[in-house]
Each structure stands twice: as C-alpha cells, then as structure tokens.
Design an enzyme around this catalytic site. Structure first.
Site, short mmCIF file in Angstrom:
data_model
loop_
_atom_site.label_atom_id
_atom_site.label_comp_id
_atom_site.label_asym_id
_atom_site.label_seq_id
_atom_site.Cartn_x
_atom_site.Cartn_y
_atom_site.Cartn_z
N LYS A 11 87.12 -12.16 57.39
CA LYS A 11 88.03 -13.58 58.32
C LYS A 11 87.88 -14.67 57.29
O LYS A 11 86.61 -14.65 56.70
CB LYS A 11 87.51 -13.41 59.78
CG LYS A 11 88.06 -13.30 60.23
CD LYS A 11 87.51 -13.24 61.80
CE LYS A 11 88.14 -12.70 62.93
NZ LYS A 11 87.73 -13.03 64.96
N PHE A 61 91.02 -20.79 73.63
CA PHE A 61 90.12 -21.01 73.07
C PHE A 61 91.72 -19.69 71.85
O PHE A 61 91.54 -20.27 70.23
CB PHE A 61 89.91 -19.83 72.42
CG PHE A 61 90.04 -17.63 72.52
CD1 PHE A 61 90.72 -17.17 71.89
CD2 PHE A 61 89.60 -17.83 73.95
CE1 PHE A 61 90.83 -15.76 72.68
CE2 PHE A 61 89.77 -15.95 74.31
CZ PHE A 61 90.05 -15.20 73.22
N ARG A 89 86.11 -0.30 64.55
CA ARG A 89 85.95 -0.94 65.18
C ARG A 89 84.12 -1.22 65.68
O ARG A 89 83.43 -2.14 66.06
CB ARG A 89 86.56 -0.97 66.63
CG ARG A 89 88.03 -1.47 67.16
CD ARG A 89 88.94 -1.83 68.14
NE ARG A 89 87.34 -3.38 68.62
CZ ARG A 89 88.30 -4.17 69.11
NH1 ARG A 89 88.92 -4.41 68.03
NH2 ARG A 89 87.30 -5.29 69.26
N THR A 95 82.92 -8.09 69.79
CA THR A 95 83.47 -9.42 69.80
C THR A 95 82.32 -11.14 69.25
O THR A 95 82.27 -11.37 67.96
CB THR A 95 84.36 -10.08 70.66
OG1 THR A 95 85.16 -8.51 70.52
CG2 THR A 95 85.10 -11.10 69.86
N ARG A 106 79.55 -7.66 62.45
CA ARG A 106 79.34 -8.66 63.11
C ARG A 106 78.14 -8.71 63.48
O ARG A 106 77.45 -10.00 63.08
CB ARG A 106 80.03 -8.97 64.36
CG ARG A 106 81.65 -8.62 64.17
CD ARG A 106 82.62 -8.42 65.33
NE ARG A 106 83.91 -9.25 65.26
CZ ARG A 106 85.29 -8.51 65.93
NH1 ARG A 106 84.62 -7.81 66.93
NH2 ARG A 106 86.66 -8.98 65.28
N ASN A 116 83.18 -14.40 64.07
CA ASN A 116 82.42 -13.07 63.71
C ASN A 116 83.13 -12.02 62.56
O ASN A 116 82.48 -11.13 62.49
CB ASN A 116 83.00 -12.14 65.28
CG ASN A 116 84.71 -12.22 65.06
OD1 ASN A 116 85.45 -12.87 64.13
ND2 ASN A 116 85.11 -12.36 66.81
N HIS A 119 88.20 -9.54 61.23
CA HIS A 119 88.97 -8.65 62.34
C HIS A 119 89.26 -7.09 62.12
O HIS A 119 89.20 -6.57 61.16
CB HIS A 119 90.27 -9.62 62.18
CG HIS A 119 91.33 -8.91 62.69
ND1 HIS A 119 91.59 -9.17 64.21
CD2 HIS A 119 92.62 -7.68 62.11
CE1 HIS A 119 92.67 -8.02 64.94
NE2 HIS A 119 93.36 -7.35 63.42
P1 DAT Z 1 88.17 -8.58 68.84
O1 DAT Z 1 88.46 -9.47 67.48
O2 DAT Z 1 87.21 -8.07 69.03
O3 DAT Z 1 89.31 -7.39 68.67
P2 DAT Z 1 89.99 -10.22 70.61
O4 DAT Z 1 91.02 -9.70 70.55
O5 DAT Z 1 89.52 -9.93 72.14
O6 DAT Z 1 88.85 -9.65 70.41
O7 DAT Z 1 89.66 -11.48 70.05
C1 DAT Z 1 90.37 -11.81 68.97
C2 DAT Z 1 89.39 -12.93 68.33
O8 DAT Z 1 89.39 -13.85 69.47
C3 DAT Z 1 87.92 -12.29 68.12
O9 DAT Z 1 87.67 -11.55 67.50
C4 DAT Z 1 87.43 -13.91 68.08
C5 DAT Z 1 87.91 -14.88 69.28
N1 DAT Z 1 88.28 -14.81 70.27
C6 DAT Z 1 87.86 -14.02 71.41
N2 DAT Z 1 87.05 -14.13 72.77
C7 DAT Z 1 86.86 -15.44 72.26
C8 DAT Z 1 86.15 -16.46 72.98
N3 DAT Z 1 85.66 -16.50 74.23
N4 DAT Z 1 85.90 -17.80 73.00
C9 DAT Z 1 86.33 -17.90 71.47
N5 DAT Z 1 86.50 -17.13 70.30
C10 DAT Z 1 86.99 -16.23 71.11
MG MG Z 2 91.23 -7.84 69.45
#
Ligand code: DAT
Ligand code: MG
Length: 157
Positions: A11, A61, A89, A95, A106, A116, A119
């Site tokens: 990222k 967000f 993953r 996350t 991460r 984090n 992706h």
């Molecule tokens: P991941 O990236 O682990 O697949 P996700 O698909 O649920 O997680 O979310 C995509 C991205 O969005 C994640 O890497 C960071 C951001 N994100 C997720 N939940 C969040 C939150 N509660 N507050 C802020 N950013 C968030």
């Molecule tokens: Mg995701």
C-alpha cells in the site's frame, strides 16, 4: 487442492516508508512455494480505487480508504500457489496490525488499521479473479523473481 491466484499490493504508506522490498521478501519467505506472476508499480486513480474497494463503499471509513489507496504508488502483484488466497492472508495477518500475529507482514510493517501495509484478496469466491482483472487487465503472466523484479522496477523509476 487447486492452484489459484491472488492479488497482493504494497500500500502507498508502506511504499513511501521504503518498506516495499522488506514486504516482498517476507512474502517470498512466508510463501516459499508460491510463484510471483506479475508485478508493477503505479499510483491508483480514484476510479481504480473505488472499483477495487467497491464492496466497502457504504462503510464510514470508505472516503479515508480511497484517499489512502490513491495517496501514492503501490506495488501490485499476482501470486500463484495452492490455496494462496487464504495463505497470503495468513502471511499478511489481521486487518488491524495491533491484532496481527507475530511474524506477519502487518505486525511488522503495519501502523494502524488505516495504514496496514499490504492488501490481499479476500477468500470469497471470485474476489481474487475480480481484482486481478481490475489491476492486470493485460494479464501477461509468467513466473518472475519478485525481489529482482522489484529492484529492476526501482532502477527504472
Ligand atoms: P482486509 O484488508 O484485511 O481484507 P477489509 O477488506 O475488511 O480488510 O478492509 C479493507 C481495508 O479497509 C483494510 O485493509 C483497512 C481498511 N479498514 C477496514 N476496516 C477499517 C476500520 N474499521 N477503520 C478504518 N479502516 C478500515
Ligand atoms: Mg478485504
């Protein structure tokens, strides 16, 4: 078990901290049998980011997420191995970096949930294929050495 592909990306925040090489090295170490099939460095446009994260468009967000994903360059990659979507993953970790297990990307490179480091496609059927199509519509896949390729991309940039 079937061989599958996943889309992974360093990222923007991690890229700008200079962590791309460390993250790619950690992927190689944690997924030793996986083949890297494509890699490029690019700054996502707003349209690309919104398409990539379309499933999250109703989250509070979402605006911050789009701002973050378009803030700078990413290293987009396609990796292939048995069960690689879930295994990548696992290598990434939770996350929220503060909840990520030790020796995950991460945990080592993430700062907080909105920063984090990496992706990776989720395990829902079709997610990885959709992201690969969005980021690599050209689909010129052939095995490459991820560390040497990143170094070459850096010297060209
Ligand atoms: P991941 O990236 O682990 O697949 P996700 O698909 O649920 O997680 O979310 C995509 C991205 O969005 C994640 O890497 C960071 C951001 N994100 C997720 N939940 C969040 C939150 N509660 N507050 C802020 N950013 C968030
Ligand atoms: Mg995701």
């Amino acid at each position: 078990m079937t061989i599958e592909k996943t889309f992974l990306a360093v990222k923007p925040e991690a890229f700008s901290r200079g962590d791309a090489q460390g993250i790619v090295e950690m992927l190689s170490k944690l997924l030793p049998d996986a083949k890297c099939l494509a890699m490029k460095i690019y700054q996502p446009t707003e349209a690309l980011a919104k398409e990539h994260y379309a499933a999250l468009s109703d989250k509070p967000f979402f605006p911050e997420l789009i701002k973050s994903f378009t803030a700078g360059k990413i290293v987009g990659m396609v990796w292939e191995a048995e069960n690689v979507v879930a295994r990548a993953r696992d290598a990434m970790g939770a996350t929220d970096p503060s909840k990520a297990a030790d020796d995950t990307i991460r945990k080592v490179y993430g700062k907080h949930i909105g920063d984090n480091a990496i992706h990776g496609s989720d395990t829902e059927e079709g997610s990885a294929a959709r992201e690969i199509q969005i980021h690599f519509p050209e689909a010129n896949f052939a095995q490459i050495d991820p560390i040497a390729t990143l170094e070459a991309l850096f010297t060209k940039a």
